[in-house]
Design a protein around this motif. Sequence first.
Motif, PDB file in Angstrom:
ATOM      1  N   THR A 277       0.832  -1.213   0.000  1.00 12.53           N
ATOM      2  CA  THR A 277       0.000   0.000   0.000  1.00 12.53           C
ATOM      3  C   THR A 277       0.861   1.257   0.000  1.00 12.53           C
ATOM      4  OG1 THR A 277      -1.745  -1.171   1.184  1.00 12.53           O
ATOM      5  CG2 THR A 277      -1.827   1.240   1.227  1.00 12.53           C
TER       6      THR A 277
ATOM      7  N   ARG B   8       2.550   1.747  -3.423  1.00 15.44           N
ATOM      8  CA  ARG B   8       1.576   2.218  -4.415  1.00 15.44           C
ATOM      9  C   ARG B   8       1.211   3.679  -4.198  1.00 15.44           C
ATOM     10  NH1 ARG B   8      -4.319  -0.529  -5.820  1.00 15.44           N
ATOM     11  NH2 ARG B   8      -4.931   1.034  -7.378  1.00 15.44           N
ATOM     12  N   SER B   9       1.029   4.071  -2.934  1.00 18.74           N
ATOM     13  CA  SER B   9       0.636   5.453  -2.628  1.00 18.74           C
ATOM     14  C   SER B   9       1.683   6.444  -3.090  1.00 18.74           C
ATOM     15  CB  SER B   9       0.384   5.607  -1.119  1.00 18.74           C
ATOM     16  OG  SER B   9      -0.675   4.792  -0.704  1.00 18.74           O
TER      17      SER B   9
ATOM     18  N   ALA C 137       4.091   5.922  -5.237  1.00 18.81           N
ATOM     19  CA  ALA C 137       4.261   5.851  -6.687  1.00 18.81           C
ATOM     20  C   ALA C 137       3.195   6.678  -7.386  1.00 18.81           C
ATOM     21  CB  ALA C 137       4.203   4.400  -7.148  1.00 18.81           C
ATOM     22  N   GLU C 138       1.949   6.649  -6.850  1.00 17.64           N
ATOM     23  CA  GLU C 138       0.874   7.455  -7.433  1.00 17.64           C
ATOM     24  C   GLU C 138       1.157   8.943  -7.279  1.00 17.64           C
ATOM     25  OE1 GLU C 138      -2.610   6.063  -5.466  1.00 17.64           O
ATOM     26  OE2 GLU C 138      -2.931   4.370  -6.865  1.00 17.64           O
ATOM     27  N   ILE C 139       1.741   9.330  -6.146  1.00 20.23           N
ATOM     28  CA  ILE C 139       2.096  10.744  -5.943  1.00 20.23           C
ATOM     29  C   ILE C 139       3.099  11.185  -6.996  1.00 20.23           C
ATOM     30  CG2 ILE C 139       3.251  12.360  -4.390  1.00 20.23           C
ATOM     31  CD1 ILE C 139       2.040  10.800  -2.057  1.00 20.23           C
TER      32      ILE C 139
ATOM     33  N   GLU D 127       3.553   9.937  -9.871  1.00 22.10           N
ATOM     34  CA  GLU D 127       2.947   9.924 -11.201  1.00 22.10           C
ATOM     35  C   GLU D 127       2.004  11.094 -11.424  1.00 22.10           C
ATOM     36  OE1 GLU D 127       0.307   6.906 -14.024  1.00 22.10           O
ATOM     37  OE2 GLU D 127       0.391   6.601 -11.855  1.00 22.10           O
ATOM     38  N   GLN D 128       1.236  11.435 -10.380  1.00 23.36           N
ATOM     39  CA  GLN D 128       0.164  12.426 -10.548  1.00 23.36           C
ATOM     40  C   GLN D 128       0.636  13.874 -10.380  1.00 23.36           C
ATOM     41  OE1 GLN D 128      -2.987  11.305  -7.896  1.00 23.36           O
ATOM     42  NE2 GLN D 128      -3.226   9.251  -8.827  1.00 23.36           N
ATOM     43  N   TYR D 129       1.702  14.072  -9.617  1.00 21.59           N
ATOM     44  CA  TYR D 129       2.121  15.456  -9.321  1.00 21.59           C
ATOM     45  C   TYR D 129       3.472  15.741 -10.004  1.00 21.59           C
ATOM     46  CZ  TYR D 129      -1.591  15.266  -5.873  1.00 21.59           C
ATOM     47  OH  TYR D 129      -2.806  15.125  -5.261  1.00 21.59           O
ATOM     48  N   SER D 130       3.377  16.429 -11.123  1.00 20.83           N
ATOM     49  CA  SER D 130       4.586  16.726 -11.898  1.00 20.83           C
ATOM     50  C   SER D 130       5.362  17.927 -11.373  1.00 20.83           C
ATOM     51  CB  SER D 130       4.221  16.974 -13.367  1.00 20.83           C
ATOM     52  OG  SER D 130       3.301  18.058 -13.469  1.00 20.83           O
TER      53      SER D 130
ATOM     54  N   ARG E 294      10.783  14.658  -4.696  1.00 21.79           N
ATOM     55  CA  ARG E 294      10.865  13.451  -5.524  1.00 21.79           C
ATOM     56  C   ARG E 294      11.912  12.466  -4.986  1.00 21.79           C
ATOM     57  NH1 ARG E 294       8.352  12.932 -10.182  1.00 21.79           N
ATOM     58  NH2 ARG E 294       7.170  14.716 -11.001  1.00 21.79           N
TER      59      ARG E 294
END
Length: 522
Positions: A146, A149-150, A152-154, A156-159, A166
């Motif tokens: 979990t 994944r959390s 990794a999503e951050i 991916e979603q926040y450039s 980072r």
Amino acid sequence: MARLPIGQRIRNSRKDKGLTQSDLAEAIGISPSYLNLIEHDKRMIGGKLMKRIAEALHVEIGWLSGTEDARLAQDIVELTRSMAIDDLDDRNALNFVAQTPEWANAFLALHRRYQDVTETALALSDRLSQDPALMELSHSVLTQITSIRSFAEILEQYSDLSSDERNRFSSIIASQSDQLGSSARTMIDLLSSASETEKPTSPANEVDDFIIHHGNYFPDLEWAAEALNKEMEYAPSTISAAIHERLTHKHGLTVRRAYDPVRQPSLVDEKTLIHAEGLKETTIRFREAQRLAELEMSDTLDSLVRDSRLTSDASRQAARRALANYAAGALLFPYQPFLDAAENDRYDIERLQPRFAGSFEQIAHRMVTLRRSGAEGVPFAFLRADPAGNISKPFSIPGLRMPRYGGACPLWAIYEALGTDRTIAQLASLSSGEQYLFIARRLTKQYGAFGTHPVTYSVMLGCDISYRDRLVYGDRFANRQGKLTTPVGFNCRSCPRKNCNQRAHAAILAPMNEKLASEMNT
């Protein structure tokens, strides 16, 4: 079960030898037309004619008569019934075994491997759901997944994340990945250790097959026990002392008692035999006799377990222990004196116990082995069950098979005995009309220390009702015109009786006719 068709076996063997029906008929002294009837199972044969055919074809008479194959067919029928496979005719099992016994054996071997895999999977599932360490690891793995994944999503979603952010999130993902790998490896190690500790069922089944093949009678061990008894030169009442003295003086063993927190019956190394405190004298003398048999009959035991039915070291080791137990019984309960006493006392186990200083189960086991040609006792089947219904030590006799797959009929005396502290005698009537006398008793092993749980199980002997007059247990059923008969089956799946209050599974067989159905329901 119907008679095993052996005609095709004779025909196939004849053709393999390149013989015509006329050739074989002339060799065995019958007409070709009569041989044709035999080969098409239109005539039953046995005795001298069977022997002449076997000699003419140069095959073993046991292979030709199908004695072992009849048991194999029964195993296959019982197996299919335990799995609730419907619409199968028993005669097809007989034909299957008669035509291709190798495939029939392979079928059973395949099922046993399936059992091994299933039991291992269940054990691993149970371990995974109940072992605290595995439960904690499972929770840790889910948490780490979990977390990875959390973050990794951050990423991916926040450039618009800064370089420091980072780097920090990437570092967290890397750290959690390392921990996930470590947790996974630890879980695999735990599951692997659980799998390795599970004992497959195949060795036990192979030992059962080995014992059944020999009819639970091993003449080499009988003769060895008689020779050893003669060499020890003891009075019948001092056999325990003679065995103890031979262990300590000839073999240099130290025999003593000690506290054993897990209450093992005996702990053995090369020069020490340790009896746990609280053991009954009958158990101690049997264990000492077993150890003496292992030492003095080692070559005989090794020779017997070099058998093609025992395919692994585990099977051979288990068979060797079983044979050592057999030899201990032969040593403590010499064949002819024990047979004479059993016949004189009408197989009254309680009366034989003090006479031979044996436990109920030891005496019952010995009565099953009285199969010496020309000096046979009553032929008994044997079975043992614990309060959960787990079955062990099955030994069948012709007509009465002891279950090996699934449970037995809950109306059998072996289960009734678990609820009482007395010997149960039962006149059991099968749905096919055969009647058997069952003798069962609950046995409890107490180890004497506070906090240790007793081991409880029930043992049962069974014999054809035709032997009733030779057994004290049959007296209560004499001249009662069936009033004390208990209608039973083999198990629920194979029992066609209606309105049975103990039925646990739907039957896959139907009564043959209304008259039979009426008789079975009375």
